[in-house]
Motif scaffolding. Structure first.
Motif, short mmCIF file in Angstrom:
data_model
loop_
_atom_site.label_atom_id
_atom_site.label_comp_id
_atom_site.label_asym_id
_atom_site.label_seq_id
_atom_site.Cartn_x
_atom_site.Cartn_y
_atom_site.Cartn_z
N HIS A 305 4.30 2.63 -7.11
CA HIS A 305 4.44 2.81 -5.66
C HIS A 305 3.11 2.63 -4.94
N LYS A 306 2.30 1.70 -5.42
CA LYS A 306 1.05 1.37 -4.75
C LYS A 306 1.08 -0.10 -4.32
N GLN A 307 0.43 -0.95 -5.10
CA GLN A 307 0.41 -2.38 -4.78
C GLN A 307 1.42 -3.16 -5.60
N ASP A 308 2.34 -2.46 -6.25
CA ASP A 308 3.31 -3.12 -7.11
C ASP A 308 4.23 -4.02 -6.28
N ASP A 325 0.63 10.38 6.12
CA ASP A 325 0.04 11.50 5.39
C ASP A 325 0.92 11.92 4.22
N ARG A 326 2.25 11.80 4.36
CA ARG A 326 3.14 12.12 3.25
C ARG A 326 2.95 11.11 2.12
N TYR A 327 2.86 9.84 2.45
CA TYR A 327 2.64 8.79 1.45
C TYR A 327 1.31 9.01 0.72
N ASN A 328 0.26 9.31 1.49
CA ASN A 328 -1.05 9.54 0.88
C ASN A 328 -1.07 10.81 0.04
N ASN A 329 -0.43 11.86 0.53
CA ASN A 329 -0.40 13.12 -0.22
C ASN A 329 0.36 12.97 -1.53
N TYR A 330 1.40 12.15 -1.52
CA TYR A 330 2.14 11.87 -2.77
C TYR A 330 1.18 11.28 -3.80
N HIS A 331 0.40 10.29 -3.41
CA HIS A 331 -0.50 9.66 -4.37
C HIS A 331 -1.63 10.59 -4.79
N LYS A 332 -2.07 11.46 -3.89
CA LYS A 332 -3.09 12.45 -4.28
C LYS A 332 -2.55 13.40 -5.34
#
Length: 351
Positions: A305-308, A325-332
């Motif tokens: 779910h990044k650059q795939d 922020d939800r998308y970024n927090n998921y990856h964090k």
């Protein structure tokens, strides 16, 4: 003479645990000798108010609270459990009954422990009140970690922003926008101040006829808010450290408190951060509620779910269907899982 090698943290922890077990066995042996089956009354229903080692404070259906031994065949007992208890016919000691059995739980709140694996905090919870605050700091990353933990348990989460009386004019628009994003994806959000009393009545209404638990970082004002909701609780409160900005741990033992309206509150020990290393990445993704429509529709099964290429979640984010922020927090959170697992493995190896 060579100096002895100092004990590691793990060795000290195991020594303390073994010492406590010996004391508990001795105490249990003495107590059970005083409470033979012939000295106990009939079985009755009860609720665990608090757990202390091999003993638990139980509230019976009549409202009486008694401290009880716990049968050795009971593997797990926590605050909020529904139990079968037998009281002593004649009470001559502090131990006035025995917990015979535990009813099945309809929910349980647990958190991972770096040393002891998954630990259950409380049982039969109806809702989790996630408390954030303006001080020490407002951060959606911490809220999202608690939301993942709540969604994983299946217990309904509610977001509470405390200390709104300290919200500055500069901070207000940013915080209001963040809270609005949570409301947009279906979460209930409340703003309160245990000092001014703003929003306290709304929280009290939420607690009616429910078993609730407050969670949040130290210093966000969980105990102060509980005191505002229930002045007779007399819970300890702690100020935020002026040096670090972090709150001081004040609550030590989980306990069940009653509201006059009939609702119950489990006051649980505070934690600075709710670790999630025990969850696989796909479970974390499922716990982000707005991701669920897209999970399983990516081009590749092992999509990060990044650059795939062909990632349905990344496309939804690009289309504005998932907040930044939800998308970024998921990856964090995902990035932190390996770090936390590595730290746990390293501690286990060096103990």
């Amino acid at each position: 003479m060579s100096k002895k090698k100092p004990l590691s943290q793990g060795q000290r922890r195991r020594m303390r645990a073994n010492h406590e077990k010996r004391l508990q066995r001795q105490e249990a042996g003495t107590s059970t000798a005083e409470l033979q089956d012939s000295s106990l009354g009939p079985e009755q229903l009860g609720t665990v108010i608090s757990r202390f080692g091999q003993h638990a404070d139980i509230e019976t259906e009549s409202g009486e609270q008694v401290r009880c031994n716990i049968r050795r065949n009971i593997q797990s007992l926590v605050t909020g459990d529904k139990v079968i208890v037998r009281q002593a016919i004649e009470t001559t000691a502090t131990i006035a009954g025995v917990v015979e059995a535990v009813h099945p739980r309809h929910s349980s709140l647990s958190r991972p422990d770096m040393y002891d694996g998954i630990k259950i905090i409380a049982a039969n919870i109806d809702q989790i009140l996630i408390v954030s605050s303006v001080v020490p700091s407002f951060t959606t990353q911490i809220i999202d970690r608690y939301l993942v933990a709540a969604e994983d348990t299946g217990i309904s989460p509610i977001i509470i922003l405390n200390k709104v009386d300290l919200l500055s004019e500069e901070e207000a628009p940013v915080v209001e926008a963040a809270l609005a994003r949570y409301e947009a994806i279906g979460y209930q959000v409340f703003k309160v101040s245990s000092i001014s009393g703003e929003g306290v009545d709304a929280i009290q209404a939420l607690l009616n006829d429910k078993v609730s638990v407050f969670v949040g970082q130290s210093g966000v004002g969980k105990s102060s808010l509980i005191n505002a909701l229930m002045p007779d609780a007399e819970l300890l409160t702690g100020d935020v450290s002026e040096n670090s900005g972090l709150g001081q741990h004040t609550t030590t033992t989980a306990k069940l408190l009653h509201f006059p309206s009939g609702g119950d509150l489990v006051d649980s020990p505070g934690v600075r951060e709710f670790a999630l290393w025990h969850l696989p990445p796909e479970r974390v993704g499922w716990c982000f509620v707005e991701f669920r429509d897209y999970i399983g529709t990516c081009k590749f099964r092992d999509c990060k779910h990044k650059q795939d290429p062909g990632c349905a979640i990344t496309e939804a984010y690009a289309d504005g269907k998932i907040f930044e922020d939800r998308y970024n927090n998921y990856h964090k959170i995902i990035d932190s899982l390996d770090e936390q697992r590595h730290a746990r493995h390293f501690r286990s190896d060096t103990d």
